[in-house]
Each structure stands twice: as C-alpha cells, then as structure tokens.
Write a protein that holds these residues in place. Structure first.
Motif, PDB file in Angstrom:
ATOM      1  N   ILE A 263      59.275  59.627 -12.321  1.00  0.00           N
ATOM      2  CA  ILE A 263      58.352  59.351 -11.207  1.00  0.00           C
ATOM      3  C   ILE A 263      57.694  57.981 -11.388  1.00  0.00           C
ATOM      4  CG2 ILE A 263      56.197  60.084 -10.091  1.00  0.00           C
ATOM      5  CD1 ILE A 263      57.100  62.988 -10.600  1.00  0.00           C
ATOM      6  N   THR A 264      57.426  57.610 -12.627  1.00  0.00           N
ATOM      7  CA  THR A 264      56.855  56.289 -12.906  1.00  0.00           C
ATOM      8  C   THR A 264      57.814  55.191 -12.468  1.00  0.00           C
ATOM      9  OG1 THR A 264      55.510  57.119 -14.736  1.00  0.00           O
ATOM     10  CG2 THR A 264      56.044  54.766 -14.761  1.00  0.00           C
ATOM     11  N   ILE A 265      59.085  55.330 -12.827  1.00  0.00           N
ATOM     12  CA  ILE A 265      60.087  54.345 -12.418  1.00  0.00           C
ATOM     13  C   ILE A 265      60.192  54.296 -10.895  1.00  0.00           C
ATOM     14  CG2 ILE A 265      62.568  53.817 -12.415  1.00  0.00           C
ATOM     15  CD1 ILE A 265      62.589  55.012 -15.324  1.00  0.00           C
ATOM     16  N   TRP A 266      60.295  55.467 -10.269  1.00  0.00           N
ATOM     17  CA  TRP A 266      60.441  55.525  -8.819  1.00  0.00           C
ATOM     18  C   TRP A 266      59.229  54.922  -8.104  1.00  0.00           C
ATOM     19  CZ3 TRP A 266      64.153  55.587  -5.561  1.00  0.00           C
ATOM     20  CH2 TRP A 266      63.873  55.781  -4.218  1.00  0.00           C
ATOM     21  N   SER A 267      58.024  55.243  -8.580  1.00  0.00           N
ATOM     22  CA  SER A 267      56.836  54.714  -7.910  1.00  0.00           C
ATOM     23  C   SER A 267      56.746  53.198  -8.079  1.00  0.00           C
ATOM     24  CB  SER A 267      55.560  55.394  -8.423  1.00  0.00           C
ATOM     25  OG  SER A 267      55.263  54.996  -9.745  1.00  0.00           O
ATOM     26  N   GLY A 268      57.204  52.688  -9.230  1.00  0.00           N
ATOM     27  CA  GLY A 268      57.235  51.233  -9.427  1.00  0.00           C
ATOM     28  C   GLY A 268      58.203  50.569  -8.472  1.00  0.00           C
ATOM     29  N   ILE A 269      59.390  51.148  -8.350  1.00  0.00           N
ATOM     30  CA  ILE A 269      60.383  50.620  -7.400  1.00  0.00           C
ATOM     31  C   ILE A 269      59.804  50.658  -5.983  1.00  0.00           C
ATOM     32  CG2 ILE A 269      62.616  51.089  -6.319  1.00  0.00           C
ATOM     33  CD1 ILE A 269      63.551  52.069  -9.138  1.00  0.00           C
ATOM     34  N   ASP A 270      59.161  51.768  -5.645  1.00  0.00           N
ATOM     35  CA  ASP A 270      58.568  51.930  -4.320  1.00  0.00           C
ATOM     36  C   ASP A 270      57.543  50.831  -4.029  1.00  0.00           C
ATOM     37  OD1 ASP A 270      58.035  53.540  -1.868  1.00  0.00           O
ATOM     38  OD2 ASP A 270      56.089  53.912  -2.829  1.00  0.00           O
ATOM     39  N   TYR A 271      56.666  50.526  -4.995  1.00  0.00           N
ATOM     40  CA  TYR A 271      55.672  49.461  -4.805  1.00  0.00           C
ATOM     41  C   TYR A 271      56.346  48.123  -4.545  1.00  0.00           C
ATOM     42  CZ  TYR A 271      51.155  51.608  -5.863  1.00  0.00           C
ATOM     43  OH  TYR A 271      50.001  52.331  -5.800  1.00  0.00           O
ATOM     44  N   PHE A 272      57.371  47.808  -5.352  1.00  0.00           N
ATOM     45  CA  PHE A 272      58.008  46.505  -5.223  1.00  0.00           C
ATOM     46  C   PHE A 272      58.833  46.393  -3.947  1.00  0.00           C
ATOM     47  CE2 PHE A 272      56.567  45.988  -9.488  1.00  0.00           C
ATOM     48  CZ  PHE A 272      56.376  44.615  -9.599  1.00  0.00           C
ATOM     49  N   VAL A 273      59.505  47.461  -3.553  1.00  0.00           N
ATOM     50  CA  VAL A 273      60.291  47.416  -2.316  1.00  0.00           C
ATOM     51  C   VAL A 273      59.354  47.273  -1.110  1.00  0.00           C
ATOM     52  CG1 VAL A 273      61.771  48.793  -0.784  1.00  0.00           C
ATOM     53  CG2 VAL A 273      62.302  48.628  -3.228  1.00  0.00           C
TER      54      VAL A 273
ATOM     55  N   ALA B 149      47.045  49.391  -1.615  1.00  0.00           N
ATOM     56  CA  ALA B 149      46.483  50.728  -1.779  1.00  0.00           C
ATOM     57  C   ALA B 149      47.431  51.579  -2.615  1.00  0.00           C
ATOM     58  CB  ALA B 149      46.271  51.371  -0.413  1.00  0.00           C
ATOM     59  N   ALA B 150      46.870  52.582  -3.264  1.00  0.00           N
ATOM     60  CA  ALA B 150      47.695  53.517  -4.036  1.00  0.00           C
ATOM     61  C   ALA B 150      48.615  54.270  -3.081  1.00  0.00           C
ATOM     62  CB  ALA B 150      46.814  54.482  -4.807  1.00  0.00           C
ATOM     63  N   SER B 151      49.878  54.354  -3.469  1.00  0.00           N
ATOM     64  CA  SER B 151      50.843  55.067  -2.636  1.00  0.00           C
ATOM     65  C   SER B 151      50.861  56.546  -3.011  1.00  0.00           C
ATOM     66  CB  SER B 151      52.240  54.477  -2.830  1.00  0.00           C
ATOM     67  OG  SER B 151      52.738  54.825  -4.114  1.00  0.00           O
ATOM     68  N   THR B 152      51.512  57.330  -2.190  1.00  0.00           N
ATOM     69  CA  THR B 152      51.674  58.750  -2.500  1.00  0.00           C
ATOM     70  C   THR B 152      52.424  58.916  -3.814  1.00  0.00           C
ATOM     71  OG1 THR B 152      51.666  59.280  -0.157  1.00  0.00           O
ATOM     72  CG2 THR B 152      52.583  60.939  -1.641  1.00  0.00           C
ATOM     73  N   TRP B 153      53.481  58.112  -4.016  1.00  0.00           N
ATOM     74  CA  TRP B 153      54.235  58.189  -5.276  1.00  0.00           C
ATOM     75  C   TRP B 153      53.361  57.789  -6.451  1.00  0.00           C
ATOM     76  CZ3 TRP B 153      58.259  60.970  -6.038  1.00  0.00           C
ATOM     77  CH2 TRP B 153      59.145  61.212  -5.000  1.00  0.00           C
ATOM     78  N   GLY B 154      52.490  56.805  -6.252  1.00  0.00           N
ATOM     79  CA  GLY B 154      51.576  56.395  -7.316  1.00  0.00           C
ATOM     80  C   GLY B 154      50.613  57.505  -7.697  1.00  0.00           C
ATOM     81  N   LYS B 155      50.160  58.253  -6.695  1.00  0.00           N
ATOM     82  CA  LYS B 155      49.253  59.377  -6.977  1.00  0.00           C
ATOM     83  C   LYS B 155      49.992  60.496  -7.699  1.00  0.00           C
ATOM     84  CE  LYS B 155      46.184  58.205  -3.210  1.00  0.00           C
ATOM     85  NZ  LYS B 155      45.663  58.503  -1.902  1.00  0.00           N
ATOM     86  N   TRP B 156      51.232  60.773  -7.294  1.00  0.00           N
ATOM     87  CA  TRP B 156      52.040  61.775  -7.999  1.00  0.00           C
ATOM     88  C   TRP B 156      52.282  61.336  -9.440  1.00  0.00           C
ATOM     89  CZ3 TRP B 156      53.559  66.617  -7.290  1.00  0.00           C
ATOM     90  CH2 TRP B 156      53.446  67.164  -6.013  1.00  0.00           C
ATOM     91  N   LYS B 157      52.579  60.047  -9.602  1.00  0.00           N
ATOM     92  CA  LYS B 157      52.812  59.498 -10.935  1.00  0.00           C
ATOM     93  C   LYS B 157      51.615  59.754 -11.833  1.00  0.00           C
ATOM     94  CE  LYS B 157      51.247  55.773 -11.613  1.00  0.00           C
ATOM     95  NZ  LYS B 157      50.117  55.223 -12.362  1.00  0.00           N
ATOM     96  N   THR B 158      50.443  59.466 -11.326  1.00  0.00           N
ATOM     97  CA  THR B 158      49.231  59.653 -12.108  1.00  0.00           C
ATOM     98  C   THR B 158      49.038  61.124 -12.475  1.00  0.00           C
ATOM     99  OG1 THR B 158      48.194  57.748 -11.061  1.00  0.00           O
ATOM    100  CG2 THR B 158      46.723  59.352 -12.097  1.00  0.00           C
ATOM    101  N   GLY B 159      49.225  62.010 -11.515  1.00  0.00           N
ATOM    102  CA  GLY B 159      49.056  63.440 -11.781  1.00  0.00           C
ATOM    103  C   GLY B 159      50.029  63.969 -12.823  1.00  0.00           C
ATOM    104  N   VAL B 160      51.284  63.561 -12.710  1.00  0.00           N
ATOM    105  CA  VAL B 160      52.293  64.039 -13.670  1.00  0.00           C
ATOM    106  C   VAL B 160      52.040  63.429 -15.049  1.00  0.00           C
ATOM    107  CG1 VAL B 160      54.767  64.095 -14.217  1.00  0.00           C
ATOM    108  CG2 VAL B 160      53.992  64.522 -11.884  1.00  0.00           C
TER     109      VAL B 160
END
Length: 191
Positions: A172-182, A128-139
């Motif tokens: 935010i893109t980098i962080w959300s990617g790291i978040d998905y993989f972790v 599922a899309a994470s909160t960071w992923g949604k922020w990434k998309t918005g920014v």
C-alpha cells in the motif's frame, strides 16, 4: 502556540520515550501465555505509540475546526508523523522484528512524497492526503502495533498477522506513492 501545535509537539516528544522503552534493556517483567511472551516495556512502548499515533488526526482536526491552521503546524505535523514512524521502524529492524527492506520502502516513500509536497509548495499548491495515503497510514500503524506486541493476540491462534500487515503496508505504501506522483506529475519538471 495554539493547542493543535502543542499536540503535534507532544507527538514529537513522545518519540524518544517510545524508543527508550523499546531499546533500553531493563527488566520490568513479562506477560506469558503458553509459548507467547511479551515484556512490559513492549506493552508500554506500544501504548505510548498508540497515543502518539492517535494525536495525528486530533491535531489536524482541532486546527481546522478552530481555524488555528498555522505555517508552523503545516511544517511540524508531517515532520512529527515521519519521525514517529521512521524511528519505530528503524528500532523494529534493530530488534529483528521487521525486514529492513520493508522499513526502507516505507521511509523512502515518505521522503519522496515529502519532496513532492515541497515542490508543490514552491508552486503555490498544497497536496492533500489521498485516500490511499490514509489507508497507508492506517495499515502502517496496525503493522507497527502488531510488531510491538509480538503479534498479540494473533500469535495465540498461530496467525502471522504481523507478517501479513508488514507486506500489506509495503504494498500500500508503494501504491500510494505511485498514486501521489501520477496524480501530481504536472509538478515534476521535465527538462
């Protein structure tokens, strides 16, 4: 084909229309405020981009609300999102409005997370899309709009919001990617 999938397809078909207004040189005139200039083709491209980007949440909402989630929709929706963002980012690089570094960071993250999602599907899981992923998309969307509109209205008060949003989107893109993989490291085979 259900309504949600038709909306997703419309988003895909809007991509070349946006690119037409961004990259094909023809003169429809220009808006000027003191030192600020913006072509009507940029305004049209930005408006079409806003419409296309806003359909992303709409198609998913309709599919879930009306129980119309399909395998085609699961395939087309992320594809449409990536086509829209990647095509406009590449165009902005060509127009010298965006650093190639930032475009590569954003597009690379999308490929990496898409690959992770494919691995998850093979394992029978859905990410599922994470909160960071949604922020990434918005920014990212805010950044693209600012770049398409030559930083309007912030350029009028000499604030480089386009630059601020570009670097914020990259981070935010980098962080959300790291978040998905972790969070999903259990899906990554270690041999």
């Amino acid at each position: 084909m259900n309504l949600a999938n038709k909306i997703t397809l419309a988003r895909i078909f809007l991509v070349p229309v946006i690119l037409f207004f961004l990259l094909i040189r023809f003169d429809l005139g220009m808006v000027r405020f003191e030192d600020f200039e913006l072509t009507y083709t940029q305004i049209i491209a930005a408006l079409i981009f806003i419409i296309a980007a806003s359909t992303d949440g709409l198609d998913g909402y309709l599919a879930r609300k009306n129980k119309m989630v399909t395998n085609l929709g699961k395939l087309l929706d992320p594809l449409a999102d990536k086509l829209l963002v990647a095509a406009v980012l590449i165009s902005l690089v060509q127009m010298d409005k965006l650093s190639a570094f930032i475009a590569i960071v954003i597009i690379s993250r999308e490929f990496a997370v898409t690959g992770l999602r494919q691995v998850a599907l093979l394992e029978g899981a859905v990410l599922a899309a994470s909160t960071w992923g949604k922020w990434k998309t918005g920014v990212q969307i805010a950044m693209i709009i600012a770049l398409l509109l030559n930083n309007f209205p912030f350029a009028l008060v000499d604030i480089r919001m386009d630059l601020i949003l570009s670097w914020a989107a990259a981070l935010i893109t980098i962080w959300s990617g790291i978040d998905y993989f972790v969070k999903n490291r259990n899906l990554i085979p270690v041999e």
